[in-house]
Design a protein around this motif. Structure first.
Motif, PDB file in Angstrom:
ATOM      1  N   GLY A 168      50.032  36.499  31.109  1.00 29.34           N
ATOM      2  CA  GLY A 168      50.751  36.704  32.110  1.00 29.34           C
ATOM      3  C   GLY A 168      50.065  36.932  33.594  1.00 29.34           C
ATOM      4  O   GLY A 168      50.611  37.518  34.220  1.00 29.34           O
ATOM      5  N   MET A 169      48.878  36.600  33.791  1.00 28.06           N
ATOM      6  CA  MET A 169      48.026  36.765  34.921  1.00 28.06           C
ATOM      7  C   MET A 169      47.408  35.569  35.341  1.00 28.06           C
ATOM      8  O   MET A 169      46.540  35.494  35.965  1.00 28.06           O
ATOM      9  N   LYS A 181      47.432  43.145  23.916  1.00 23.71           N
ATOM     10  CA  LYS A 181      47.264  41.472  24.167  1.00 23.71           C
ATOM     11  C   LYS A 181      47.878  41.465  25.642  1.00 23.71           C
ATOM     12  O   LYS A 181      48.797  40.381  25.830  1.00 23.71           O
ATOM     13  N   GLY A 182      47.419  42.234  26.577  1.00 26.60           N
ATOM     14  CA  GLY A 182      47.849  42.033  27.911  1.00 26.60           C
ATOM     15  C   GLY A 182      47.041  42.733  28.909  1.00 26.60           C
ATOM     16  O   GLY A 182      46.350  43.425  28.534  1.00 26.60           O
ATOM     17  N   TRP A 183      47.316  42.504  30.153  1.00 26.04           N
ATOM     18  CA  TRP A 183      46.629  43.170  31.336  1.00 26.04           C
ATOM     19  C   TRP A 183      47.524  44.402  31.635  1.00 26.04           C
ATOM     20  O   TRP A 183      48.577  44.172  32.080  1.00 26.04           O
ATOM     21  N   SER A 186      43.582  32.630  39.176  1.00 26.59           N
ATOM     22  CA  SER A 186      43.561  31.412  39.753  1.00 26.59           C
ATOM     23  C   SER A 186      43.446  31.533  41.297  1.00 26.59           C
ATOM     24  O   SER A 186      42.510  30.995  41.857  1.00 26.59           O
ATOM     25  N   ASP A 187      44.123  32.516  41.749  1.00 28.00           N
ATOM     26  CA  ASP A 187      44.282  32.494  43.217  1.00 28.00           C
ATOM     27  C   ASP A 187      42.970  33.504  43.698  1.00 28.00           C
ATOM     28  O   ASP A 187      42.489  33.417  44.851  1.00 28.00           O
ATOM     29  N   ASN A 188      42.564  34.600  42.915  1.00 26.14           N
ATOM     30  CA  ASN A 188      41.721  35.533  43.377  1.00 26.14           C
ATOM     31  C   ASN A 188      40.426  35.399  42.928  1.00 26.14           C
ATOM     32  O   ASN A 188      39.623  35.940  43.532  1.00 26.14           O
ATOM     33  N   GLN A 196      34.886  29.087  38.423  1.00 19.86           N
ATOM     34  CA  GLN A 196      35.206  27.647  38.913  1.00 19.86           C
ATOM     35  C   GLN A 196      36.456  27.128  38.476  1.00 19.86           C
ATOM     36  O   GLN A 196      37.130  26.429  39.101  1.00 19.86           O
ATOM     37  N   ARG A 197      36.919  27.731  37.275  1.00 12.63           N
ATOM     38  CA  ARG A 197      38.241  27.317  36.557  1.00 12.63           C
ATOM     39  C   ARG A 197      39.064  28.447  36.675  1.00 12.63           C
ATOM     40  O   ARG A 197      40.363  28.359  36.003  1.00 12.63           O
ATOM     41  N   GLY A 198      38.886  29.449  37.321  1.00 15.01           N
ATOM     42  CA  GLY A 198      40.029  30.512  37.487  1.00 15.01           C
ATOM     43  C   GLY A 198      40.342  31.273  36.290  1.00 15.01           C
ATOM     44  O   GLY A 198      41.676  31.381  36.250  1.00 15.01           O
ATOM     45  N   THR A 199      39.545  31.461  35.122  1.00 13.30           N
ATOM     46  CA  THR A 199      39.974  31.937  34.206  1.00 13.30           C
ATOM     47  C   THR A 199      39.133  33.136  33.581  1.00 13.30           C
ATOM     48  O   THR A 199      37.924  33.224  34.011  1.00 13.30           O
TER      49      THR A 199
END
Length: 244
Positions: A116-117, A160-162, A122-124, A97-100
C-alpha cells in the motif's frame, strides 16, 4: 568470525557488480552481506554442495568464509546502512536506488513497501540522504525515518501493513529489554512512558512544530454496498458509544 590468522583462508571476494559492501550482519552462524545492489549470504566454516535437483547440502570446509549464496531479488541496501534494523530472525532495510523498503526473513527478501505504500516510498526515498531505521520491540514495529523529508512511518508485521505516520523524527533509535529509546540532539529519550499523548522530546507537537490536536483521517472507497475487512484498524476504550 573472530579469526585473524593470515595463514588461514579468511578472505572472500565478491562479485564487483554487486557494488560496495555497506553492512555485515551475523545470522544463524552465517554472515549476511549487504551490498549496494545485492544481499548475499556468506556461509561460515561450511560450503554448499548442490545436488542434481538443485537442493544444497552443507559440508564442512577449512575456509573461515565459505560459499556465497545471493538472496533472490535484485535488491541491495544502496548507501544507507543506517536504515538497517533487526528483530530476532527478521531484518529490515531500505533500497533508496530502487525506492523500496525490504524485509529479510526465513522466506527470503520481501518488498514490504508494496503493501500500500509503493508510490509513496518511490517518490520520497530519493529525496532523503539519511534514512534511519529502528525497531520498536514494545509495539513490534519497524520505524523508518526520512531525515530530509522529516517523516517517520511504521510497519507492523502482524498487520502486514504500514500502520501509521509518527510525529517524532529521531536521530537514531534502538530497543533494550523491550523498551524503545530514540536519540534527539545527543539526548536519550524513552518512548511509551509519558501518559500525555503527542509529547516528544520535551514538547507537544504534531511533527511539524504545530501545537494542534490529534487527528485520525479515515479513508473509505465509494462502494458502500461492498463488505470490507480492515486489517490495521482497531479501537480501544472504556466506552464504545455515548448517546446524547
Amino acid at each position: 568470525l573472530n579469526q585473524f590468522i593470515m595463514a588461514e583462508k579468511i578472505t572472500k571476494d565478491l562479485n564487483p557488480t554487486y557494488g560496495t559492501i555497506q553492512k555485515l550482519f551475523s545470522r544463524n552462524t552465517d554472515l549476511v552481506t549487504f551490498c549496494e545492489d545485492r544481499v548475499i549470504k556468506v556461509l561460515a566454516n561450511k560450503d554448499a554442495l548442490f545436488n542434481a535437483d538443485g537442493n544444497p547440502q552443507l559440508v564442512a570446509t577449512g575456509n573461515v568464509l565459505g560459499q556465497t549464496v545471493p538472496f533472490s531479488g535484485d535488491f541491495g541496501i544502496s548507501k544507507n546502512p543506517e536504515s538497517f534494523a533487526s528483530e530476532h530472525y527478521r531484518a529490515y532495510f531500505t533500497d533508496k536506488q530502487r525506492g523500496t523498503v525490504l524485509r529479510l526473513s526465513q522466506d527470503g527478501l520481501t518488498p514490504i513497501s508494496n503493501y500500500g505504500m509503493k508510490d509513496w516510498f518511490s517518490d520520497n526515498l530519493k529525496l532523503s540522504n539519511r534514512i534511519i531505521g529502528s525497531f520498536d520491540e514494545k509495539k513490534s514495529e519497524y520505524n523508518v525515518t526520512l531525515k530530509d523529508v522529516e517523516k517517520t512511518i511504521s510497519f507492523n508485521d502482524s498487520s502486514k501493513g504500514w500502520v501509521s505516520f509518527k510525529s517524532f523524527v529521531p536521530e537514531r533509535g534502538t530497543s533494550i529489554n523491550s523498551e524503545y529509546y530514540t536519540f534527539k540532539k545527543g539526548h536519550l529519550w524513552k518512548h511509551h512512558s509519558n501518559p500525555t499523548r503527542r509529547h516528544y522530546y520535551g514538547s507537544k507537537y504534531d511533527g511539524l512544530g504545530n501545537l494542534s490536536i490529534s487527528s485520525i483521517t479515515m479513508l473509505f472507497n465509494n462502494a458502500p454496498e461492498a463488505v470490507k475487512s480492515f486489517n490495521t484498524l482497531s479501537y480501544e476504550g472504556s466506552q464504545a458509544r455515548i448517546t446524547q
